[in-house]
Design a protein around this motif. Sequence first.
Motif, PDB file in Angstrom:
ATOM      1  N   PRO A 231      -3.094 -12.630   1.787  1.00  0.00           N
ATOM      2  CA  PRO A 231      -2.470 -12.374   0.846  1.00  0.00           C
ATOM      3  C   PRO A 231      -2.255 -11.316  -0.394  1.00  0.00           C
ATOM      4  CG  PRO A 231      -4.926 -12.898   1.244  1.00  0.00           C
ATOM      5  CD  PRO A 231      -4.159 -12.462   2.490  1.00  0.00           C
ATOM      6  N   GLY A 232      -1.287 -11.160  -1.302  1.00  0.00           N
ATOM      7  CA  GLY A 232      -0.670 -10.715  -2.116  1.00  0.00           C
ATOM      8  C   GLY A 232      -1.563  -9.712  -2.491  1.00  0.00           C
ATOM      9  N   ASP A 233      -2.799 -10.709  -3.490  1.00  0.00           N
ATOM     10  CA  ASP A 233      -3.553  -9.964  -4.738  1.00  0.00           C
ATOM     11  C   ASP A 233      -4.008  -8.582  -3.312  1.00  0.00           C
ATOM     12  OD1 ASP A 233      -3.214 -11.581  -6.215  1.00  0.00           O
ATOM     13  OD2 ASP A 233      -5.088 -12.471  -6.041  1.00  0.00           O
ATOM     14  N   VAL A 234      -4.127  -8.751  -2.385  1.00  0.00           N
ATOM     15  CA  VAL A 234      -5.340  -7.760  -1.116  1.00  0.00           C
ATOM     16  C   VAL A 234      -4.115  -6.284  -1.006  1.00  0.00           C
ATOM     17  CG1 VAL A 234      -6.989  -9.082  -0.644  1.00  0.00           C
ATOM     18  CG2 VAL A 234      -5.804  -8.362   0.543  1.00  0.00           C
ATOM     19  N   ARG A 235      -2.868  -6.413  -1.100  1.00  0.00           N
ATOM     20  CA  ARG A 235      -1.519  -6.218  -0.913  1.00  0.00           C
ATOM     21  C   ARG A 235      -0.766  -4.395  -2.039  1.00  0.00           C
ATOM     22  NH1 ARG A 235       2.432  -8.498   0.201  1.00  0.00           N
ATOM     23  NH2 ARG A 235       1.974 -10.535  -0.132  1.00  0.00           N
ATOM     24  N   PRO A 237      -0.843  -2.467  -4.514  1.00  0.00           N
ATOM     25  CA  PRO A 237      -0.929  -0.622  -4.583  1.00  0.00           C
ATOM     26  C   PRO A 237      -2.490  -0.025  -5.405  1.00  0.00           C
ATOM     27  CG  PRO A 237       0.852  -1.285  -5.441  1.00  0.00           C
ATOM     28  CD  PRO A 237       0.745  -2.466  -5.141  1.00  0.00           C
ATOM     29  N   ALA A 238      -2.785  -0.867  -6.089  1.00  0.00           N
ATOM     30  CA  ALA A 238      -3.531  -0.859  -7.373  1.00  0.00           C
ATOM     31  C   ALA A 238      -5.409  -1.487  -6.378  1.00  0.00           C
ATOM     32  CB  ALA A 238      -3.932  -1.350  -8.648  1.00  0.00           C
ATOM     33  N   PHE A 239      -5.441  -2.169  -5.591  1.00  0.00           N
ATOM     34  CA  PHE A 239      -5.655  -2.554  -4.883  1.00  0.00           C
ATOM     35  C   PHE A 239      -6.618  -1.035  -4.357  1.00  0.00           C
ATOM     36  CE2 PHE A 239      -8.383  -4.898  -1.192  1.00  0.00           C
ATOM     37  CZ  PHE A 239      -9.283  -4.478  -2.144  1.00  0.00           C
ATOM     38  N   LEU A 240      -5.487  -1.130  -3.264  1.00  0.00           N
ATOM     39  CA  LEU A 240      -5.607  -0.884  -2.036  1.00  0.00           C
ATOM     40  C   LEU A 240      -5.645   0.939  -2.882  1.00  0.00           C
ATOM     41  CD1 LEU A 240      -2.824  -2.200  -0.289  1.00  0.00           C
ATOM     42  CD2 LEU A 240      -4.754  -2.087   0.375  1.00  0.00           C
ATOM     43  N   ALA A 241      -6.118   1.219  -3.433  1.00  0.00           N
ATOM     44  CA  ALA A 241      -6.279   2.509  -4.027  1.00  0.00           C
ATOM     45  C   ALA A 241      -7.669   2.558  -4.390  1.00  0.00           C
ATOM     46  CB  ALA A 241      -5.335   2.659  -5.371  1.00  0.00           C
ATOM     47  N   ARG A 242      -8.295   1.546  -4.513  1.00  0.00           N
ATOM     48  CA  ARG A 242      -9.071   1.717  -5.436  1.00  0.00           C
ATOM     49  C   ARG A 242     -10.147   1.630  -4.025  1.00  0.00           C
ATOM     50  NH1 ARG A 242     -12.932  -3.391  -6.567  1.00  0.00           N
ATOM     51  NH2 ARG A 242     -11.079  -4.675  -7.196  1.00  0.00           N
ATOM     52  N   LEU A 243      -9.167   0.544  -3.265  1.00  0.00           N
ATOM     53  CA  LEU A 243     -10.761   0.327  -1.518  1.00  0.00           C
ATOM     54  C   LEU A 243     -10.973   2.129  -1.055  1.00  0.00           C
ATOM     55  CD1 LEU A 243     -11.174  -2.004   0.016  1.00  0.00           C
ATOM     56  CD2 LEU A 243      -8.407  -1.229   1.456  1.00  0.00           C
ATOM     57  N   TRP A 410     -13.983  -8.235  -1.817  1.00  0.00           N
ATOM     58  CA  TRP A 410     -13.798  -6.182  -2.741  1.00  0.00           C
ATOM     59  C   TRP A 410     -13.309  -6.595  -3.811  1.00  0.00           C
ATOM     60  CZ3 TRP A 410     -15.570  -2.249   1.293  1.00  0.00           C
ATOM     61  CH2 TRP A 410     -15.496  -0.802   1.421  1.00  0.00           C
ATOM     62  N   ARG A 411     -12.204  -7.426  -3.702  1.00  0.00           N
ATOM     63  CA  ARG A 411     -11.107  -6.886  -4.879  1.00  0.00           C
ATOM     64  C   ARG A 411     -11.804  -7.818  -5.903  1.00  0.00           C
ATOM     65  NH1 ARG A 411      -7.573 -10.990  -7.202  1.00  0.00           N
ATOM     66  NH2 ARG A 411      -8.521 -12.541  -5.461  1.00  0.00           N
ATOM     67  N   THR A 412     -11.937  -8.780  -5.187  1.00  0.00           N
ATOM     68  CA  THR A 412     -13.107  -9.875  -6.318  1.00  0.00           C
ATOM     69  C   THR A 412     -14.385  -8.921  -7.983  1.00  0.00           C
ATOM     70  OG1 THR A 412     -14.049 -11.195  -5.395  1.00  0.00           O
ATOM     71  CG2 THR A 412     -11.660 -11.413  -6.361  1.00  0.00           C
ATOM     72  N   ALA A 413     -14.541  -7.847  -6.572  1.00  0.00           N
ATOM     73  CA  ALA A 413     -16.740  -7.393  -7.009  1.00  0.00           C
ATOM     74  C   ALA A 413     -16.094  -6.203  -7.799  1.00  0.00           C
ATOM     75  CB  ALA A 413     -17.269  -7.585  -4.986  1.00  0.00           C
ATOM     76  N   ASP A 414     -17.288  -5.775  -7.889  1.00  0.00           N
ATOM     77  CA  ASP A 414     -17.755  -4.327  -8.021  1.00  0.00           C
ATOM     78  C   ASP A 414     -18.123  -3.377  -7.808  1.00  0.00           C
ATOM     79  OD1 ASP A 414     -17.578  -2.165  -9.941  1.00  0.00           O
ATOM     80  OD2 ASP A 414     -17.570  -2.940 -11.550  1.00  0.00           O
ATOM     81  N   LEU A 415     -17.479  -3.099  -6.870  1.00  0.00           N
ATOM     82  CA  LEU A 415     -18.959  -2.544  -5.500  1.00  0.00           C
ATOM     83  C   LEU A 415     -19.247  -1.093  -6.144  1.00  0.00           C
ATOM     84  CD1 LEU A 415     -19.526  -3.312  -2.677  1.00  0.00           C
ATOM     85  CD2 LEU A 415     -17.645  -3.773  -3.497  1.00  0.00           C
TER      86      LEU A 415
END
Length: 423
Positions: A231-235, A237-243, A410-415
């Motif tokens: 899905p687009g949201d998990v692709r 760049p901002a999320f992948l950097a946080r991941l 992971w994207r929707t949680a605050d790990l």
Amino acid sequence: MPVVGDHLGLPVPATPAALRDGGEAFLTKAFQAFGALGEGNRVVRIARCEEITGGSTGRKLLLDVEYAHAEAGLRTDLFVKFSRDFDDPVRDRGRTQMASEVVFAALARTPGFPIAVPHPRFADYHADSGTGVLITDRITFGHNGIERQYHKCLDEEMPRPEEHYRVLVTAVARLAGTQRSGRLPVDLTAAFPVDLRAATVGEPVVLTPDRLDRRLSVLTEFCRAHPGLLPGDVRSPAFLARLRDEAHQVVRREEAIWRALRDAEDHIALCHWNANVDNAWFWRDGDGVLRCGLMDWGCVSRMNVAMALWGALCGAETTLWDNHFDDLVRLFCDEMAAAGGPRPDPAVLRGHLLLYMALMGITWLLDVPARIRHRLPDLDAATTRFDPRIRGHEGLRAPLQMLTNVLNLWRTADLSDLLAALS
């Protein structure tokens, strides 16, 4: 030379050929020793002994038998599962999973057992060799009111998925609550250790910082080159950097995560570790209410219930997580308490599941991009998960869907907050 089972002292056939060689005499003695056949009865004929494929460990048989005398509840259509597969070393490595499954078979014969399981007829295991056999009644999918079998990560083929997952979660919770209530035989439940890390199949990969970085880089490139597969949201760049940042935090705090899961006493109970829809069967009672039974109890043990809830839901559609995750967490807590156990704190259970998900995701699923590219080297940007080569191959379809769920959660949680709260 046949080995002798640790529980009943009978020879344990390690292969379909060994069971066939033992014939009616072995089955009679085995069923009687397990308490599944009266002393005055016997197996007089093996009408069918057909090997089938499936599952990740051992070999399997469909077994049809005839008895000298009919008995109430005595089924003739049976299923046989062996712990060993001498022709496939990868499958044979999973032979130790049956150790707990054999103990569970004895437990499941307890009067008033709280959930439906395939009725066990014989089970024994030889620990030193990892040789075991389990014989149960066969689940007749698509017949006698039982719905057809639903395969993992094909929820679009399931009618009313939310309803099915609710009864699935209910079954897992009722067993957990009943065990914690003390109503099951303590001498049998005590045989299931609280060893959270042992509830897994195979040896986990050792993730050094460099290896983790390489896998995250492969994931980032996979997202860029194959946008149709995630899905687009998990692709983004901002999320992948946080991941990348939070994945390293998870690895550094791994011991603290396991400690938090282990020390949550009200959240520890006997559970099915992998109660996905392909390990369940469904039917409706006389009032039209959907019911659920659970099978394939390898790795059954006492664990943090968050591990079992993840196991039941990890292959679901991402929309189920988006729309029903919190409701299913509350349902689990309510049903576990209704069965007589302590009521887990829903917020704590939710947090535990997210931490466990993160560990499982980076340990077992970050190699999915490399696995898919290896099997399908001609992937392009337009390929989607509905490509027949992926959709028709559980070894690709299921890990991809599970990775998608990991990334979406992971994207929707605050790990970072959950990790910071660990002692």
